[in-house]
Design a protein around this motif. Structure first.
Motif, PDB file in Angstrom:
ATOM      1  N   ARG A   1      69.184  37.111  55.285  1.00 19.86           N
ATOM      2  CA  ARG A   1      69.642  37.926  56.419  1.00 19.86           C
ATOM      3  C   ARG A   1      70.558  37.134  57.357  1.00 19.86           C
ATOM      4  O   ARG A   1      71.482  37.699  57.960  1.00 19.86           O
ATOM      5  CB  ARG A   1      68.422  38.459  57.183  1.00 19.86           C
ATOM      6  CG  ARG A   1      68.750  39.507  58.230  1.00 19.86           C
ATOM      7  CD  ARG A   1      67.497  39.996  58.938  1.00 19.86           C
ATOM      8  NE  ARG A   1      66.671  40.812  58.062  1.00 19.86           N
ATOM      9  CZ  ARG A   1      66.764  42.139  57.958  1.00 19.86           C
ATOM     10  NH1 ARG A   1      67.654  42.792  58.692  1.00 19.86           N
ATOM     11  NH2 ARG A   1      65.977  42.805  57.153  1.00 19.86           N
ATOM     12  N   SER A   2      70.333  35.836  57.482  1.00 20.19           N
ATOM     13  CA  SER A   2      71.155  35.020  58.374  1.00 20.19           C
ATOM     14  C   SER A   2      72.609  34.933  57.908  1.00 20.19           C
ATOM     15  O   SER A   2      73.487  34.539  58.691  1.00 20.19           O
ATOM     16  CB  SER A   2      70.569  33.613  58.485  1.00 20.19           C
ATOM     17  OG  SER A   2      70.654  32.927  57.241  1.00 20.19           O
TER      18      SER A   2
ATOM     19  N   ASP B   1      63.433  38.301  55.271  1.00 22.85           N
ATOM     20  CA  ASP B   1      64.852  38.002  55.461  1.00 22.85           C
ATOM     21  C   ASP B   1      65.626  37.967  54.147  1.00 22.85           C
ATOM     22  O   ASP B   1      66.820  37.642  54.144  1.00 22.85           O
ATOM     23  CB  ASP B   1      65.011  36.648  56.166  1.00 22.85           C
ATOM     24  CG  ASP B   1      64.568  36.687  57.620  1.00 22.85           C
ATOM     25  OD1 ASP B   1      64.732  37.744  58.238  1.00 22.85           O
ATOM     26  OD2 ASP B   1      64.052  35.668  58.114  1.00 22.85           O
TER      27      ASP B   1
END
Length: 326
Positions: free
Chosen positions: A14-15, A109
């Protein structure tokens, strides 16, 4: 691209996605556009606009009143929502879906996909366990490499290449495969790699050398064909170095690395940036050698420690059904 259909592939952490910024990716010979809206919803659509084929990834996001977003085609500014629907000029209603969204499986994530094919093997629980127990320190080593997925996997499971490809980084003098555990599409390799002691000048140039002992004891856990994890432990830190492999097209593959850490000493936190840089260099060295290999060259020499490469070849030929030796 039929060989590995039914495998899960990790598309991104996700980052790696910034809100309302489009990201193009390729998987199994198809191009997609991936984006995250202001609410955190993540979507992937085929990248070709259904009007005249413009790359949607070259367009932009349009934020809506509910903080969701559409993506605008760079050619005629047609806006497509998360379902691939649009409103044509002169009409006041949405069309049906003109772009079928790629099915995503989001676990925390991590953004996984089977590339639109029927799942044949499960997503392992390992990454969820690592994310729960370890601190995420970053993404590194992302490369799109002009090589086929089999060549990439053979390189990543070639335990002899450390003292050639990565000689300047680690000065490994010998590679010893202490144990290889074959569990079909899942395996464990335990390596011992004596290395030359770095000089103080080398340590000052790359402080991450402080985290490397005289003998690198490596535990490599592998999930064919999409993931390999290096488990590392010493008095300073415990590290999970998670490599992911994706077949972009017949002759191009993508790789990136997610890094997780448990600190056992305050100095570990000072090494984060250097560790990410170190692994980026490792991947760059692998990419460089893969650009200097003649494909489909008959192998007339076999070295010791090729058990990992044999594991890759067998699984590639038999995927998804694998018969292990008794």
């Amino acid at each position: 691209m039929e060989q590995l259909q039914g495998s899960p592939w990790l598309l991104a952490h996700r980052s790696m996605l910034k809100p309302n910024q489009l990201r193009k990716f390729s998987l199994l010979g198809r191009d997609y556009v991936l984006w995250k809206d202001s609410q955190g919803k993540i979507t992937a659509l085929p990248n070709a606009c259904p009007h005249m084929g413009a790359m949607l990834s070259e367009g932009w996001c349009v934020t809506q009143s509910d903080r969701s977003s559409t993506i605008a085609c760079p050619f005629h500014a047609l806006e497509f929502d998360h379902q691939g629907c649009t409103v044509l000029p002169g009409f006041n209603r949405q069309t049906k879906s003109l772009l079928s969204p790629l099915e995503l499986i989001i676990q925390g994530d991590l953004i996984w996909s089977y590339g639109g094919y029927e799942p044949k093997i499960p997503i392992p629980d390992l990454m969820n366990a690592i994310a729960t127990e370890y601190d995420f320190i970053g993404v590194t080593g992302e490369r799109s490499i002009p090589t086929d997925i089999l060549s990439l996997l053979l390189n990543m499971h070639d335990y002899n290449h450390q003292n050639g490809t990565h000689r300047e980084l680690f000065e490994i003098e010998e590679v010893q495969v202490k144990q290889f555990i074959d569990e079909g599409l899942h395996s464990h390799a335990y390596l011992a790699q004596p290395r030359k002691q770095p000089t103080w000048r080398e340590i000052l140039r790359n402080p991450a050398q402080l985290a490397l002992p005289k003998v690198l004891e490596a535990h490599l856990e592998n999930y064919f064909p999409f993931m390999g994890v290096m488990h590392g432990d010493n008095k300073i830190l415990s590290l999970k170095e998670c490599h992911f492999y994706l077949p972009e097209s017949v002759g191009r593959s993508r790789v990136f690395v997610l890094m997780y850490m448990q600190a056992h000493s305050p100095i570990a936190h000072l090494l984060k940036r250097n560790l990410l840089k170190l692994i980026d260099v490792v991947v760059e060295q692998d990419a460089r050698i893969l650009n200097r290999v003649y494909p489909n060259t008959p192998q007339r020499i076999k070295l010791n420690n090729e058990v990992g490469m044999d594991w890759v070849r067998r699984n590639f030929e038999q995927f998804p059904s694998v018969k292990t030796e008794p």
